[in-house]
Scaffold this motif. Structure first.
Motif, short mmCIF file in Angstrom:
data_model
loop_
_atom_site.label_atom_id
_atom_site.label_comp_id
_atom_site.label_asym_id
_atom_site.label_seq_id
_atom_site.Cartn_x
_atom_site.Cartn_y
_atom_site.Cartn_z
N GLU A 1 0.84 -1.20 0.00
CA GLU A 1 0.00 0.00 0.00
C GLU A 1 0.87 1.25 0.00
N ASP A 2 2.04 1.15 0.65
CA ASP A 2 2.96 2.28 0.75
C ASP A 2 4.35 1.84 0.27
N PRO A 3 4.57 1.88 -1.07
CA PRO A 3 5.85 1.41 -1.61
C PRO A 3 7.06 2.16 -1.04
N GLU A 4 6.88 3.43 -0.68
CA GLU A 4 8.00 4.20 -0.13
C GLU A 4 8.43 3.64 1.23
N ALA A 5 7.47 3.18 2.01
CA ALA A 5 7.82 2.57 3.30
C ALA A 5 8.64 1.31 3.09
N ILE A 6 8.29 0.54 2.07
CA ILE A 6 9.04 -0.69 1.76
C ILE A 6 10.46 -0.32 1.29
N GLN A 7 10.57 0.75 0.52
CA GLN A 7 11.90 1.19 0.08
C GLN A 7 12.76 1.63 1.27
N ARG A 8 12.13 2.29 2.25
CA ARG A 8 12.87 2.69 3.46
C ARG A 8 13.32 1.45 4.25
N LEU A 9 12.44 0.45 4.33
CA LEU A 9 12.79 -0.79 5.02
C LEU A 9 13.93 -1.50 4.28
N ASP A 10 13.88 -1.49 2.95
CA ASP A 10 14.95 -2.07 2.15
C ASP A 10 16.28 -1.37 2.46
N ALA A 11 16.26 -0.05 2.54
CA ALA A 11 17.47 0.71 2.85
C ALA A 11 17.96 0.38 4.27
N LEU A 12 17.03 0.21 5.20
CA LEU A 12 17.39 -0.14 6.57
C LEU A 12 18.05 -1.52 6.62
N TYR A 13 17.45 -2.50 5.93
CA TYR A 13 18.05 -3.84 5.89
C TYR A 13 19.44 -3.78 5.26
N ASN A 14 19.60 -2.98 4.21
CA ASN A 14 20.90 -2.83 3.56
C ASN A 14 21.91 -2.26 4.56
N TYR A 15 21.51 -1.24 5.29
CA TYR A 15 22.37 -0.63 6.31
C TYR A 15 22.76 -1.67 7.37
N MET A 16 21.77 -2.44 7.82
CA MET A 16 22.02 -3.44 8.85
C MET A 16 23.05 -4.47 8.38
N GLY A 17 22.89 -4.94 7.16
CA GLY A 17 23.85 -5.90 6.61
C GLY A 17 25.25 -5.32 6.53
N ASN A 18 25.33 -4.07 6.06
CA ASN A 18 26.64 -3.41 5.96
C ASN A 18 27.28 -3.21 7.33
N ARG A 19 26.47 -2.87 8.33
CA ARG A 19 27.00 -2.67 9.69
C ARG A 19 27.52 -3.99 10.25
N LEU A 20 26.84 -5.09 9.97
CA LEU A 20 27.31 -6.39 10.47
C LEU A 20 28.61 -6.80 9.78
N VAL A 21 28.73 -6.49 8.50
CA VAL A 21 30.00 -6.77 7.80
C VAL A 21 31.12 -5.99 8.48
N GLU A 22 30.87 -4.71 8.77
CA GLU A 22 31.88 -3.87 9.42
C GLU A 22 32.16 -4.36 10.85
N ALA A 23 31.10 -4.74 11.59
CA ALA A 23 31.28 -5.26 12.95
C ALA A 23 32.16 -6.50 12.92
N ASN A 24 31.98 -7.34 11.93
CA ASN A 24 32.78 -8.55 11.79
C ASN A 24 34.23 -8.17 11.51
N ARG A 25 34.42 -7.20 10.64
CA ARG A 25 35.77 -6.80 10.24
C ARG A 25 36.57 -6.24 11.42
N VAL A 26 35.91 -5.41 12.24
CA VAL A 26 36.64 -4.72 13.32
C VAL A 26 36.36 -5.30 14.71
N ASN A 27 35.57 -6.40 14.78
CA ASN A 27 35.25 -7.06 16.05
C ASN A 27 34.62 -6.08 17.05
N ASP A 28 33.52 -5.45 16.62
CA ASP A 28 32.87 -4.42 17.43
C ASP A 28 31.49 -4.89 17.91
#
Length: 129
Positions: free
Chosen positions: A78-105
């Motif tokens: 019903e709200d495609p923009e909300a889904i796009q924001r969630l997509d961006a959030l999931y992308n951010y979360m994945g990138n943060r976990l990659v970085e957390a793994n790299r630097v052991n944070d």
């Protein structure tokens, strides 16, 4: 017979049964729970200095978040923009976990866990259709 092996086999069969009987709404909940569990396991491994296990668990958490992201269907929303924001959030979360793994944070892992808990809380409040 090894009792631990029997228990793991039972848990595996039980998990498969839960998945096969679950609604799409419940499957998303299960994925989110699994992601949170893997992040907690990664933090435990990090605190023990088990870097290999930490990497394995963060890899699984990243795969789960990618799966959640792949399941988004903005064209059906019903709200495609909300889904796009969630997509961006999931992308951010994945990138943060990659970085957390790299630097052991551990704090980066906590940040992503808090974000996923926020998303899960909203998802849990939506009654399955």
């Amino acid at each position: 017979m090894n009792p631990m092996r029997a228990l793991r086999q039972y848990q595996k069969v039980n998990a498969h049964a839960q998945v096969s009987e679950a609604s799409p709404h419940r499957l998303v909940q299960m994925l989110m729970e699994g992601g949170l569990d893997r992040m907690a396991q990664a933090k435990g491994a990090l605190s023990r200095g088990d870097i290999a296990q930490k990497g394995l668990m963060l890899g699984k958490a990243i795969e789960i978040i990618s799966g959640l992201r792949d399941g988004l269907e903005p064209e059906k929303a019903e709200d495609p923009e909300a889904i796009q924001r969630l997509d961006a959030l999931y992308n951010y979360m994945g990138n943060r976990l990659v970085e957390a793994n790299r630097v052991n944070d551990a704090e980066m892992i906590d940040e992503v866990a808090r974000l996923l808990i926020t998303v899960k809380t909203g998802w849990d409040a939506i009654a399955p259709q």
